[in-house]
Scaffold this active site. Structure first.
Site, short mmCIF file in Angstrom:
data_model
loop_
_atom_site.label_atom_id
_atom_site.label_comp_id
_atom_site.label_asym_id
_atom_site.label_seq_id
_atom_site.Cartn_x
_atom_site.Cartn_y
_atom_site.Cartn_z
N ASP A 7 109.86 84.44 21.30
CA ASP A 7 110.56 83.98 22.51
C ASP A 7 112.08 84.07 22.36
O ASP A 7 112.80 83.89 23.33
CB ASP A 7 110.15 82.53 22.81
CG ASP A 7 110.72 82.01 24.11
OD1 ASP A 7 110.49 82.65 25.16
OD2 ASP A 7 111.39 80.95 24.10
N ALA B 159 110.84 76.54 26.76
CA ALA B 159 111.10 75.16 27.19
C ALA B 159 111.16 75.01 28.70
O ALA B 159 111.55 73.95 29.21
CB ALA B 159 112.40 74.66 26.57
N GLU C 148 120.19 88.81 23.43
CA GLU C 148 119.57 88.30 24.66
C GLU C 148 120.54 88.51 25.82
O GLU C 148 121.72 88.15 25.70
CB GLU C 148 119.21 86.82 24.51
CG GLU C 148 118.15 86.57 23.45
CD GLU C 148 117.75 85.10 23.33
OE1 GLU C 148 118.30 84.26 24.07
OE2 GLU C 148 116.88 84.79 22.50
N ASP D 143 109.14 72.03 4.52
CA ASP D 143 110.33 71.31 4.95
C ASP D 143 110.90 70.54 3.76
O ASP D 143 110.26 69.61 3.26
CB ASP D 143 110.01 70.33 6.09
CG ASP D 143 111.26 69.79 6.76
OD1 ASP D 143 112.20 69.40 6.03
OD2 ASP D 143 111.31 69.75 8.00
N ARG E 165 111.38 68.13 15.86
CA ARG E 165 110.62 67.51 16.96
C ARG E 165 109.53 68.46 17.45
O ARG E 165 108.38 68.06 17.66
CB ARG E 165 111.57 67.17 18.12
CG ARG E 165 112.47 65.99 17.89
CD ARG E 165 113.31 65.73 19.13
NE ARG E 165 114.16 66.86 19.44
CZ ARG E 165 115.48 66.89 19.27
NH1 ARG E 165 116.09 65.85 18.78
NH2 ARG E 165 116.18 67.94 19.60
N HIS F 149 112.85 83.91 26.20
CA HIS F 149 113.50 82.65 25.85
C HIS F 149 113.26 81.59 26.93
O HIS F 149 114.19 80.94 27.42
CB HIS F 149 115.01 82.85 25.62
CG HIS F 149 115.60 81.80 24.72
ND1 HIS F 149 116.70 82.03 23.93
CD2 HIS F 149 115.25 80.51 24.49
CE1 HIS F 149 117.01 80.92 23.26
NE2 HIS F 149 116.14 79.98 23.59
N ALA G 62 111.84 79.23 17.93
CA ALA G 62 112.99 78.43 17.49
C ALA G 62 114.28 79.20 17.74
O ALA G 62 114.87 79.11 18.83
CB ALA G 62 112.84 78.06 16.02
N ARG G 63 114.71 79.98 16.77
CA ARG G 63 115.91 80.80 16.90
C ARG G 63 115.71 82.06 16.07
O ARG G 63 115.13 82.03 14.98
CB ARG G 63 117.16 80.05 16.39
CG ARG G 63 117.65 78.94 17.32
CD ARG G 63 118.25 79.49 18.61
NE ARG G 63 118.86 78.45 19.43
CZ ARG G 63 118.23 77.75 20.35
NH1 ARG G 63 116.93 77.97 20.55
NH2 ARG G 63 118.87 76.85 21.07
#
Length: 333
Positions: free
Chosen positions: A267, A294, A272, A183, A163, A291, A243-244
């Site tokens: 991020d 969002a 963390e 992808d 997304r 992080h 993302a991660r």
């Protein structure tokens, strides 16, 4: 007060961020329609659970194992205010037939905008110039900054048509970038519809000036961008990760950054909060954020609105727009 039929396991601060007064009232109305009340708690242990048919979750909730489910005999729906449900979704939950939904779609625009911000910063060498001036280096020698570039006509690799990846693709395409999409779950025709050329990972890394990570955390994506892959990126290229950290070999990235070959805007981290002595804090070509990609006001409210919509749909017997099945879970972030 009636026993709660809708329980929100969300801190008071986050509840206010997620839910407008109108959306909070919608939750209370659903609870009343289900024959009970609404309760907000910090932890499930604080709630009266016997009558609860809906549980709204946020970050930090533990797994819904057999012991917890025994205390929730009427549970039918979990509506998650975040994206990934992996920390709490269990086989026992799906075996019980509980429906699980999540609000990840509300975060896509926020994270995509941060990824775009990172992209422009790296292309224009903002971290190098900012960090040099902050360190007292004076009017920084432009030759030491590296080549500055516009996004117009620049090849940018997007790793994952998630997304957020799709939202980011839309933004960079409008600004005239040359998107390269990696992808394995889509074909060239679908990539073209997204305004991107579908290419293998190695080719994308070799061609792109910016590599933006938007892939899910799956076994096959662990260190997808490792030492070999980073070495394929051209000198002066930049890595963007909102993302991660799972997807990028952090130690290998630090090595490349310390050599000054690449820049990065990040991020998400293996540890963390980020350690005080982390090399990421001191490297001149690095932009870091805690992080919070969002964390926009609009994004939070979209997440709350999605949850309220899903809870209303459940109560009315309508299909849910963001439900996640057991089979889908294995291929999601």
């Amino acid at each position: 007060m009636s026993a709660p039929t809708v329980v929100a396991v969300v801190s008071e601060e986050l509840f206010t961020e997620f839910f407008s007064d109108a959306d909070a009232e919608r939750l209370r109305a659903v609870a009343a329609g289900l024959g009970g009340g609404f309760a907000r708690v910090d932890r499930l242990a604080e709630a009266e659970l016997g009558a609860a048919r809906v549980v709204i979750t946020s970050w930090g909730v533990g797994p819904f194992d057999a012991a917890l489910l025994a205390a929730l005999p009427k549970l039918e729906l979990i509506a998650h205010t975040g994206a990934t449900i992996k920390p709490f979704a269990t086989d026992e939950l799906f075996d019980r037939g509980v429906v699980v939904t999540q609000a990840g779609a509300g975060m896509a625009r926020s994270v995509a905008e941060v990824s775009l911000t990172f992209t422009l910063a790296l292309l224009h060498r903002v971290p190098e110039m900012h960090n040099a001036l902050r360190a007292g280096d004076g009017w920084y020698d432009a030759d030491a900054v590296g080549v500055q570039r516009e996004i117009l006509g620049t090849p940018i690799a997007v790793i994952g048509a998630s997304r957020t990846g799709r939202a980011y693709l839309e933004l960079i395409r409008v600004l005239g970038a040359e998107p390269l999409l990696v992808d394995p779950t889509i074909d060239a025709e679908a990539a073209t519809a997204l305004g991107a050329a579908l290419v293998p990972l190695d080719e994308a890394l070799q061609r792109a000036r910016i590599v933006a990570v938007h892939a899910p955390t799956l076994p096959e994506t662990h260190h997808l961008i490792g030492r070999r892959e980073l070495a394929l990126m051209p000198h002066g290229a930049g890595l963007v990760n909102t993302a991660r950290s799972w997807i990028v070999d952090e130690a290998a990235l630090i090595d490349e950054l310390q050599r000054g070959r690449l820049s990065a805007a990040i991020d998400v981290f293996d540890e963390e909060p980020l350690a005080a002595d982390s090399p990421f804090r001191a490297l001149p070509g690095v932009l870091v954020t805690p992080h919070r990609a969002a964390g926009t006001t609009q994004g939070r409210r979209r997440q709350g609105r999605i949850v309220a919509d899903e809870v209303e749909a459940f109560a009315a017997g309508r299909p849910l727009a963001h439900a996640v099945s057991r089979d889908q879970l294995s291929s999601m972030a």
